[in-house]
Design a protein around this motif. Structure first.
Motif, mmCIF file in Angstrom:
data_model
loop_
_atom_site.group_PDB
_atom_site.id
_atom_site.type_symbol
_atom_site.label_atom_id
_atom_site.label_comp_id
_atom_site.label_asym_id
_atom_site.label_seq_id
_atom_site.Cartn_x
_atom_site.Cartn_y
_atom_site.Cartn_z
ATOM 1 N N UNK A 68 0.835 -1.207 0.000
ATOM 2 C CA UNK A 68 0.000 0.000 0.000
ATOM 3 C C UNK A 68 0.867 1.253 0.000
ATOM 4 N N UNK A 69 1.880 1.260 0.852
ATOM 5 C CA UNK A 69 2.752 2.436 0.932
ATOM 6 C C UNK A 69 3.515 2.655 -0.361
ATOM 7 N N UNK A 70 3.937 1.561 -1.002
ATOM 8 C CA UNK A 70 4.665 1.687 -2.259
ATOM 9 C C UNK A 70 3.769 2.250 -3.349
ATOM 10 N N UNK A 71 2.520 1.770 -3.403
ATOM 11 C CA UNK A 71 1.602 2.224 -4.443
ATOM 12 C C UNK A 71 1.107 3.650 -4.203
ATOM 13 N N UNK A 72 0.787 3.980 -2.963
ATOM 14 C CA UNK A 72 0.157 5.277 -2.676
ATOM 15 C C UNK A 72 1.185 6.360 -2.381
ATOM 16 N N UNK A 73 2.193 6.015 -1.585
ATOM 17 C CA UNK A 73 3.214 6.996 -1.214
ATOM 18 C C UNK A 73 4.475 6.905 -2.082
ATOM 19 N N UNK A 74 4.646 5.774 -2.774
ATOM 20 C CA UNK A 74 5.847 5.575 -3.581
ATOM 21 C C UNK A 74 7.075 5.260 -2.767
ATOM 22 N N UNK A 75 6.874 4.777 -1.538
ATOM 23 C CA UNK A 75 8.015 4.476 -0.670
ATOM 24 C C UNK A 75 7.618 3.393 0.314
ATOM 25 N N UNK A 76 8.031 2.155 0.031
ATOM 26 C CA UNK A 76 7.679 1.036 0.899
ATOM 27 C C UNK A 76 8.319 1.151 2.270
ATOM 28 N N UNK A 77 9.422 1.901 2.380
ATOM 29 C CA UNK A 77 10.122 2.000 3.653
ATOM 30 C C UNK A 77 9.339 2.812 4.680
ATOM 31 N N UNK A 78 8.332 3.531 4.234
ATOM 32 C CA UNK A 78 7.472 4.242 5.179
ATOM 33 C C UNK A 78 6.709 3.285 6.074
ATOM 34 N N UNK A 79 6.852 1.979 5.802
ATOM 35 C CA UNK A 79 6.179 0.973 6.618
ATOM 36 C C UNK A 79 6.567 1.033 8.072
ATOM 37 N N UNK A 80 7.717 1.656 8.377
ATOM 38 C CA UNK A 80 8.131 1.786 9.768
ATOM 39 C C UNK A 80 7.473 2.988 10.438
ATOM 40 N N UNK A 81 6.759 3.805 9.679
ATOM 41 C CA UNK A 81 6.122 4.987 10.258
ATOM 42 C C UNK A 81 4.646 4.701 10.524
ATOM 43 N N UNK A 82 3.944 5.703 11.035
ATOM 44 C CA UNK A 82 2.524 5.557 11.344
ATOM 45 C C UNK A 82 1.641 6.185 10.273
ATOM 46 N N UNK A 83 2.217 6.581 9.139
ATOM 47 C CA UNK A 83 1.462 7.295 8.109
ATOM 48 C C UNK A 83 0.226 6.539 7.674
ATOM 49 N N UNK A 84 0.385 5.269 7.323
ATOM 50 C CA UNK A 84 -0.751 4.490 6.840
ATOM 51 C C UNK A 84 -1.792 4.300 7.931
#
Length: 221
Positions: free
Chosen positions: A176-192
């Motif tokens: 989801x983060x890769x598709x929507x934010x373009x950055x899979x590494x955001x998986x460590x954050x609370x953004x999603x």
């Protein structure tokens, strides 16, 4: 699926090979980078350890990406933030740290293959999607609950529309983060998590987006 397993640990390679074979995949296992470079063109999927005896795994990953674009997951004991960032930027589709649960790795493989086209439906849902009294219309970018429109932020709608495109599937956080934010590494954050909470609160339907603990989200039934 023809999987190439690049792993120098015999016990782990045997366990991974067995798990993949039980799911109907054919597995070619190698333990050295030079063998991986020679066989990668035959593979439809790659699982790559970074701790190889003849070449650093990140360098191998960079070289592999110059000759092939097949789905690739790094499976390694390296857990530092810098290693994860470098692996994803070097071209890995996902990054799994040892030790891991086999069921989670298998789910990540499925998610990566969906995202990269390995199992993708060539005709994803394009029209409005209904979940009980909620209607999601990707074309008009609207969400209605009980006939009344609910205003979501752009990111909130993008997340909801992505889940609604294939309502029966579970999507990993990284996907989801890769598709929507373009950055899979955001998986460590609370953004999603924040955006999912916003969707639930604004629609008043907490089950509209279901959490799959330890993995990701799916559209509610």
């Amino acid at each position: 699926m023809h999987a190439l397993l690049v792993e120098d640990d015999d016990r782990l390679a045997h366990a991974l090979g067995t798990a993949l074979a039980l799911r109907g995949h054919t597995v070619r296992r190698v333990s050295r980078a030079v063998e991986a470079l020679r066989l990668t063109r035959e593979a439809e999927f790659v699982l790559l350890d970074l701790g190889l005896p003849d070449l650093d795994g990140l360098e191998l990953l960079r070289r592999l990406r110059t000759v092939c674009a097949v789905p690739l997951i790094v499976v390694t004991a390296r857990c530092e933030e810098r290693d994860i960032v470098q692996g994803l930027r070097a071209g890995a589709d996902d990054y799994v740290v040892k030790p891991f649960r086999m069921s989670e790795l298998m789910a990540r493989i499925d998610a990566v293959r969906r995202r990269t086209g390995g199992n993708a439906d060539p005709r994803p849902t394009a029209g409005p999607v209904r979940v009980t009294d909620v209607e999601i219309d990707p074309a008009r970018r609207t969400v209605t609950v009980g006939g009344s429109e609910v205003r979501l932020t752009r990111r909130e709608f993008d997340v909801l529309a992505f889940l609604a495109a294939r309502p029966g599937e579970v999507h990993s956080r990284e996907e989801i983060l890769d598709r929507i934010w373009g950055d899979a590494f955001l998986g460590t954050s609370r953004s999603l998590d924040v955006h999912v909470a916003g969707i639930r609160a604004k629609t008043g339907r907490p089950d509209l987006v279901r959490t799959v603990h330890g993995f990701g989200y799916r559209l509610g039934a």
